[in-house]
Write a protein that holds these residues in place. Structure first.
Motif, PDB file in Angstrom:
ATOM      1  N   THR A 161      19.102   3.662 138.107  1.00 34.49           N
ATOM      2  CA  THR A 161      19.485   2.792 139.093  1.00 34.49           C
ATOM      3  C   THR A 161      19.133   3.235 140.433  1.00 34.49           C
ATOM      4  OG1 THR A 161      21.455   2.329 137.533  1.00 34.49           O
ATOM      5  CG2 THR A 161      21.624   1.842 139.789  1.00 34.49           C
ATOM      6  N   SER A 162      19.283   4.546 140.722  1.00 39.35           N
ATOM      7  CA  SER A 162      19.002   5.054 142.206  1.00 39.35           C
ATOM      8  C   SER A 162      17.579   4.840 142.437  1.00 39.35           C
ATOM      9  CB  SER A 162      19.336   6.505 141.832  1.00 39.35           C
ATOM     10  OG  SER A 162      18.735   7.064 143.100  1.00 39.35           O
ATOM     11  N   THR A 163      16.502   4.800 141.410  1.00 35.06           N
ATOM     12  CA  THR A 163      15.217   4.740 141.611  1.00 35.06           C
ATOM     13  C   THR A 163      14.798   3.262 141.793  1.00 35.06           C
ATOM     14  OG1 THR A 163      14.723   6.883 140.412  1.00 35.06           O
ATOM     15  CG2 THR A 163      13.027   5.359 140.754  1.00 35.06           C
ATOM     16  N   LEU A 164      15.450   2.441 141.209  1.00 35.58           N
ATOM     17  CA  LEU A 164      15.305   1.272 141.182  1.00 35.58           C
ATOM     18  C   LEU A 164      15.775   0.481 142.424  1.00 35.58           C
ATOM     19  CD1 LEU A 164      16.152  -0.173 137.540  1.00 35.58           C
ATOM     20  CD2 LEU A 164      13.858   0.356 138.558  1.00 35.58           C
ATOM     21  N   GLN A 165      16.846   1.181 142.978  1.00 41.43           N
ATOM     22  CA  GLN A 165      17.383   0.501 144.197  1.00 41.43           C
ATOM     23  C   GLN A 165      16.710   1.100 145.475  1.00 41.43           C
ATOM     24  OE1 GLN A 165      21.577   1.423 143.751  1.00 41.43           O
ATOM     25  NE2 GLN A 165      22.025  -0.294 142.827  1.00 41.43           N
ATOM     26  N   ASN A 166      16.376   2.364 145.433  1.00 43.87           N
ATOM     27  CA  ASN A 166      15.973   2.885 146.578  1.00 43.87           C
ATOM     28  C   ASN A 166      14.343   3.529 146.627  1.00 43.87           C
ATOM     29  OD1 ASN A 166      18.475   3.257 147.554  1.00 43.87           O
ATOM     30  ND2 ASN A 166      18.792   4.938 146.098  1.00 43.87           N
ATOM     31  N   GLY A 167      13.891   3.270 145.207  1.00 45.08           N
ATOM     32  CA  GLY A 167      12.323   3.831 145.364  1.00 45.08           C
ATOM     33  C   GLY A 167      11.360   2.617 145.726  1.00 45.08           C
ATOM     34  N   GLU A 223       6.989   4.104 137.511  1.00 47.88           N
ATOM     35  CA  GLU A 223       7.070   5.491 136.978  1.00 47.88           C
ATOM     36  C   GLU A 223       8.398   5.311 136.016  1.00 47.88           C
ATOM     37  OE1 GLU A 223       6.331   8.636 139.744  1.00 47.88           O
ATOM     38  OE2 GLU A 223       4.320   7.999 140.024  1.00 47.88           O
ATOM     39  N   SER A 224       9.555   4.907 136.726  1.00 44.32           N
ATOM     40  CA  SER A 224      10.861   5.006 136.026  1.00 44.32           C
ATOM     41  C   SER A 224      10.613   3.977 134.881  1.00 44.32           C
ATOM     42  CB  SER A 224      11.943   4.840 136.874  1.00 44.32           C
ATOM     43  OG  SER A 224      12.034   5.673 137.872  1.00 44.32           O
ATOM     44  N   ASP A 260       8.177   3.355 133.050  1.00 45.35           N
ATOM     45  CA  ASP A 260       7.312   3.758 131.960  1.00 45.35           C
ATOM     46  C   ASP A 260       8.095   4.971 131.262  1.00 45.35           C
ATOM     47  OD1 ASP A 260       5.321   1.956 132.682  1.00 45.35           O
ATOM     48  OD2 ASP A 260       4.301   3.369 134.076  1.00 45.35           O
ATOM     49  N   GLU A 261       8.879   5.828 132.082  1.00 39.15           N
ATOM     50  CA  GLU A 261       9.304   6.996 131.422  1.00 39.15           C
ATOM     51  C   GLU A 261      10.665   6.531 130.589  1.00 39.15           C
ATOM     52  OE1 GLU A 261      11.952  10.805 133.204  1.00 39.15           O
ATOM     53  OE2 GLU A 261      12.310   8.735 133.887  1.00 39.15           O
ATOM     54  N   PHE A 262      11.176   5.500 130.831  1.00 36.21           N
ATOM     55  CA  PHE A 262      12.295   5.088 130.339  1.00 36.21           C
ATOM     56  C   PHE A 262      11.833   4.640 128.934  1.00 36.21           C
ATOM     57  CE2 PHE A 262      15.940   2.168 128.830  1.00 36.21           C
ATOM     58  CZ  PHE A 262      16.905   3.124 128.598  1.00 36.21           C
ATOM     59  N   MET A 263      10.689   3.614 128.931  1.00 36.93           N
ATOM     60  CA  MET A 263       9.887   3.164 127.591  1.00 36.93           C
ATOM     61  C   MET A 263       9.552   4.079 126.839  1.00 36.93           C
ATOM     62  SD  MET A 263      10.459  -0.089 127.614  1.00 36.93           S
ATOM     63  CE  MET A 263       9.719  -0.522 126.359  1.00 36.93           C
ATOM     64  N   ASP A 264       8.981   5.133 127.246  1.00 36.14           N
ATOM     65  CA  ASP A 264       8.447   6.518 126.546  1.00 36.14           C
ATOM     66  C   ASP A 264       9.591   7.201 126.057  1.00 36.14           C
ATOM     67  OD1 ASP A 264       5.835   6.176 127.312  1.00 36.14           O
ATOM     68  OD2 ASP A 264       5.918   7.793 128.922  1.00 36.14           O
ATOM     69  N   LEU A 265      10.836   7.180 126.472  1.00 36.67           N
ATOM     70  CA  LEU A 265      12.158   7.725 125.978  1.00 36.67           C
ATOM     71  C   LEU A 265      12.487   6.967 124.819  1.00 36.67           C
ATOM     72  CD1 LEU A 265      14.244   8.845 128.987  1.00 36.67           C
ATOM     73  CD2 LEU A 265      13.106  10.410 127.433  1.00 36.67           C
ATOM     74  N   LEU A 266      12.598   5.667 124.845  1.00 39.43           N
ATOM     75  CA  LEU A 266      12.782   4.661 123.848  1.00 39.43           C
ATOM     76  C   LEU A 266      12.060   4.759 122.786  1.00 39.43           C
ATOM     77  CD1 LEU A 266      13.966   1.581 125.572  1.00 39.43           C
ATOM     78  CD2 LEU A 266      15.445   3.299 124.610  1.00 39.43           C
ATOM     79  N   LYS A 267      10.814   4.641 122.847  1.00 39.45           N
ATOM     80  CA  LYS A 267       9.793   4.891 121.859  1.00 39.45           C
ATOM     81  C   LYS A 267      10.086   5.994 120.889  1.00 39.45           C
ATOM     82  CE  LYS A 267       6.024   2.992 124.582  1.00 39.45           C
ATOM     83  NZ  LYS A 267       4.547   3.260 124.940  1.00 39.45           N
ATOM     84  N   LYS A 268      10.441   6.961 121.370  1.00 44.68           N
ATOM     85  CA  LYS A 268      10.721   8.403 120.582  1.00 44.68           C
ATOM     86  C   LYS A 268      12.072   8.084 119.637  1.00 44.68           C
ATOM     87  CE  LYS A 268       8.949  11.537 124.051  1.00 44.68           C
ATOM     88  NZ  LYS A 268       9.097  12.510 124.891  1.00 44.68           N
ATOM     89  N   ARG A 269      12.761   7.041 119.895  1.00 42.42           N
ATOM     90  CA  ARG A 269      13.960   6.963 119.327  1.00 42.42           C
ATOM     91  C   ARG A 269      13.981   5.680 118.327  1.00 42.42           C
ATOM     92  NH1 ARG A 269      14.027   9.798 123.264  1.00 42.42           N
ATOM     93  NH2 ARG A 269      15.327  11.262 123.924  1.00 42.42           N
ATOM     94  N   ILE A 270      12.781   4.910 118.617  1.00 43.60           N
ATOM     95  CA  ILE A 270      12.847   3.775 117.692  1.00 43.60           C
ATOM     96  C   ILE A 270      12.051   4.078 116.557  1.00 43.60           C
ATOM     97  CG2 ILE A 270      12.004   1.275 117.613  1.00 43.60           C
ATOM     98  CD1 ILE A 270      12.548   1.135 120.387  1.00 43.60           C
TER      99      ILE A 270
END
Length: 92
Positions: free
Chosen positions: A66-72, A79-80, A82-92
Motif C-alpha cells: 500500500t505504501s509503495t502504491l500510494q507513494n512510489g 516492481e511491487s 511483479d513481486e506480489f504476483m511472484d509471491l502468489l505464484k509460489k503459493r498457487i
C-alpha cells in the motif's frame, strides 16, 4: 517487515506453537509412532504455517504494498505488482 507490537507478538506466539508442534513430530518419529498419527500431526503443522503465511501476506498488502502504491513512482509500483504476483505464484 512493518509490524505493530500486537502483530509481532501474535506471529511470535504462533511460530513458537508451530515450533513445539515440529518438536512433537520429531519425538513421534523417534518413538516409532503410528505413521497415520505422524502424518496427521505434520498436516496440522502445515496448516498452522499456512495460517501465519496468510496473515503475513495480508500485513504485506496493508503496509509495504500500500505504501509503495500510494507513494512510489510508476516503476516502483510495477516492481511491487511483479513481486506480489511472484509471491502468489509460489503459493498457487
Amino acid at each position: 517487515m512493518q509490524l505493530s507490537d500486537d502483530k509481532r507478538e501474535d506471529f511470535r506466539s504462533r511460530l513458537s506453537r508451530i515450533e513445539g508442534q515440529v518438536r512433537g513430530v520429531q519425538r513421534m518419529v523417534e518413538e516409532d509412532r503410528y505413521c497415520g498419527d505422524v502424518l496427521n500431526q505434520i498436516h496440522s503443522v502445515q496448516q498452522a504455517l499456512k495460517s501465519v503465511e496468510r496473515k503475513i501476506i495480508r500485513n504485506h498488502l496493508e503496509t509495504c504494498l500500500t505504501s509503495t502504491l500510494q507513494n512510489g513512482d510508476k516503476e516502483a509500483r510495477q516492481e511491487s505488482y511483479d513481486e506480489f504476483m511472484d509471491l502468489l505464484k509460489k503459493r498457487i
